[in-house]
Design a protein around this motif. Structure first.
Motif, short mmCIF file in Angstrom:
data_model
loop_
_atom_site.label_atom_id
_atom_site.label_comp_id
_atom_site.label_asym_id
_atom_site.label_seq_id
_atom_site.Cartn_x
_atom_site.Cartn_y
_atom_site.Cartn_z
N MET A 1 5.00 12.30 45.62
CA MET A 1 6.08 12.82 46.48
C MET A 1 7.01 13.23 45.15
N ARG A 2 7.74 14.53 45.45
CA ARG A 2 8.73 14.89 44.35
C ARG A 2 10.09 15.39 44.94
N MET A 3 11.32 14.67 44.34
CA MET A 3 12.52 14.77 45.07
C MET A 3 13.55 15.22 43.76
N GLY A 4 14.12 16.34 44.13
CA GLY A 4 15.18 16.66 43.41
C GLY A 4 16.46 15.70 43.18
N LEU A 5 17.02 15.44 42.31
CA LEU A 5 18.04 14.52 41.97
C LEU A 5 19.24 14.94 41.22
N ALA A 6 20.52 14.98 42.05
CA ALA A 6 21.72 15.19 41.32
C ALA A 6 22.52 14.24 41.71
N ALA A 7 23.67 14.11 40.83
CA ALA A 7 24.89 13.39 41.31
C ALA A 7 26.39 13.82 40.78
N ASN A 8 27.14 13.89 41.63
CA ASN A 8 28.46 14.52 40.88
C ASN A 8 29.09 13.43 40.04
N ALA A 9 29.86 13.79 39.07
CA ALA A 9 30.21 13.14 37.84
C ALA A 9 30.94 11.64 38.28
N TRP B 1 22.46 2.83 43.60
CA TRP B 1 21.03 3.09 44.36
C TRP B 1 20.05 2.57 43.67
N LEU B 2 20.00 2.97 42.28
CA LEU B 2 18.97 2.79 41.32
C LEU B 2 18.71 1.07 41.27
N ARG B 3 19.75 0.48 41.27
CA ARG B 3 19.70 -1.24 41.10
C ARG B 3 19.03 -1.49 42.49
N ALA B 4 19.18 -1.03 43.67
CA ALA B 4 18.59 -1.47 44.80
C ALA B 4 17.15 -0.93 44.96
N CYS B 5 16.79 0.14 44.50
CA CYS B 5 15.71 0.93 44.64
C CYS B 5 14.65 1.18 43.55
N GLU B 6 15.04 0.85 42.21
CA GLU B 6 13.98 1.18 41.22
C GLU B 6 12.89 0.68 41.47
N HIS B 7 12.72 -0.69 42.16
CA HIS B 7 11.10 -1.33 42.39
C HIS B 7 10.67 -0.32 43.27
N GLY B 8 11.24 -0.02 44.33
CA GLY B 8 10.59 0.89 45.42
C GLY B 8 10.15 2.19 44.72
N ILE B 9 10.86 2.96 43.94
CA ILE B 9 10.76 4.31 43.23
C ILE B 9 9.40 3.97 42.51
N ARG B 10 9.32 3.01 42.01
CA ARG B 10 8.12 2.84 40.87
C ARG B 10 6.80 2.57 41.94
N GLN B 11 6.96 1.63 42.92
CA GLN B 11 6.09 1.53 43.73
C GLN B 11 5.37 2.66 44.19
N LEU B 12 6.40 3.74 44.84
CA LEU B 12 5.98 4.74 45.33
C LEU B 12 5.55 6.06 44.38
N ASN B 13 5.54 5.72 43.04
CA ASN B 13 5.19 6.53 42.17
C ASN B 13 5.98 8.03 42.45
N LEU B 14 7.25 8.02 42.65
CA LEU B 14 8.15 8.90 43.07
C LEU B 14 8.43 9.70 41.93
N SER B 15 8.45 10.96 41.96
CA SER B 15 8.84 11.96 40.90
C SER B 15 10.44 12.35 41.19
N TYR C 1 9.75 5.60 32.59
CA TYR C 1 9.06 5.80 33.79
C TYR C 1 8.73 7.45 33.51
N PRO C 2 7.40 7.65 33.84
CA PRO C 2 6.99 9.08 33.43
C PRO C 2 7.20 10.13 34.85
N GLY C 3 7.69 9.46 36.02
CA GLY C 3 8.38 10.06 37.04
C GLY C 3 9.57 10.83 36.98
N LEU C 4 10.27 10.31 35.84
CA LEU C 4 11.73 10.69 35.79
C LEU C 4 11.62 12.00 34.94
N LEU C 5 12.22 13.29 35.34
CA LEU C 5 11.89 14.88 34.74
C LEU C 5 13.18 15.14 34.65
#
Length: 290
Positions: free
Chosen positions: A1-9, A22-36, A56-60
């Motif tokens: 899966m590929r998701m766009g990612l943006a966050a206001n300052a 969010w990343l603290r809670a979900c980094e493991h899940g992001i890696r498990q899903l091989n999410l781009s 992590y190669p999926g962070l573009l």
């Protein structure tokens, strides 16, 4: 899966900002899903600075917003000829009082996600919930860290639909009545609430008891009333079936509700299309009965 990612300052300007929660809670899940994650420039730089998703190669990295990064995400949500440049949705952590959240590319990103029935994720709670939903659909064991999101028996859900989307809301409620019935309370604006009550009564719900608590119709202020519930942390989930193809006479009220959701970013999950809401309901069942 590929998701766009943006966050206001405001969501990445300190170590406990929303993006990093969010990343603290979900980094493991992001890696498990091989999410781009296709991250616009400033968001990418913030993640790299703090050290999440290291190597992590999926962070573009995409261009900065002022260089067209957000515009590129919009085009890729619509879909490009190259499969690797077509996104499955977008995570955009919005600061509701930042004028950039109403820039054309920000509005278009949400609108195209809604049109193409792809997830548009604008709060920390929604982003956590989406990762857990996809983990469950991938056959992974439920994450205890997401149990709070699934404590439906103690939560309130709002069900809102524009006129053209009311049939889809009724069909959704009929298909997923068992999941919706688990909530401690259901709320809706005027006509939608009446139709949902009639559906529940046809299913055997007691005729003298409302299945959904009805607020005013949208044009008469129902969206504002539900926004107040959200701000008071008395509504934890909103299903909001929007019709992006018509002008909305009570646009300010709808924006008020949307801003309320993003204001309490850690507490409220929002889903904006029937396809995404149905996938969530299916995950709820699988999480209870794997």
């Amino acid at each position: 899966m590929r998701m766009g990612l943006a966050a206001n300052a405001i969501h990445h300007d300190h170590d406990d900002a929303a993006l990093f929660r969010w990343l603290r809670a979900c980094e493991h899940g992001i890696r498990q899903l091989n999410l781009s994650l296709h991250a616009v420039g400033r968001t990418y730089a913030a993640i790299a600075r703090v050290g999440y998703l290291e190597e992590y190669p999926g962070l573009l990295r995409y261009p900065y917003g002022h260089e067209g990064g957000l515009m590129k995400l919009v085009a890729e949500v619509v879909g490009m000829h190259e499969p690797q440049r077509t996104l499955d949705g977008a995570i955009y952590l919005i600061n509701p009082v930042d004028p950039s959240s109403t820039f054309p590319e920000a509005v278009a990103l949400k609108r195209q996600c809604v049109i193409h029935q792809k997830p548009f994720i604008s709060t920390v709670a929604s982003a956590r919930d989406w990762i857990e939903m996809e983990r469950i659909h991938a056959g992974l064991t439920a994450d205890p860290g997401a149990d709070d999101l699934h404590a439906l028996e103690s939560q309130t859900i709002a069900m809102i639909a524009h006129d053209a989307m009311k049939p889809q809301m009724m069909a959704y409620a009929a298909d997923h009545f068992d999941v919706l019935a688990r909530f401690a309370r259901r709320v809706a604006t005027g006509t939608t609430g009446q139709q949902l009550n009639e559906l529940a009564w046809s299913r055997g719900w007691p005729q003298d008891k409302a299945w959904v608590d009805r607020y005013q119709s949208g044009p008469m202020g129902g969206d504002a009333q539900i926004a107040d519930l959200v701000l008071e942390r008395r509504c934890q989930r909103a299903i909001f079936f929007e019709d992006p193809h018509v002008a909305r006479q009570h646009e300010a009220d709808i924006q008020l509700l949307e801003r309320a959701v993003t204001t309490v970013t850690d507490e409220t999950v929002c889903m904006t299309s029937p396809r995404v809401a149905a996938r969530w309901a299916d995950a709820v069942r699988k999480r209870v009965h794997p």
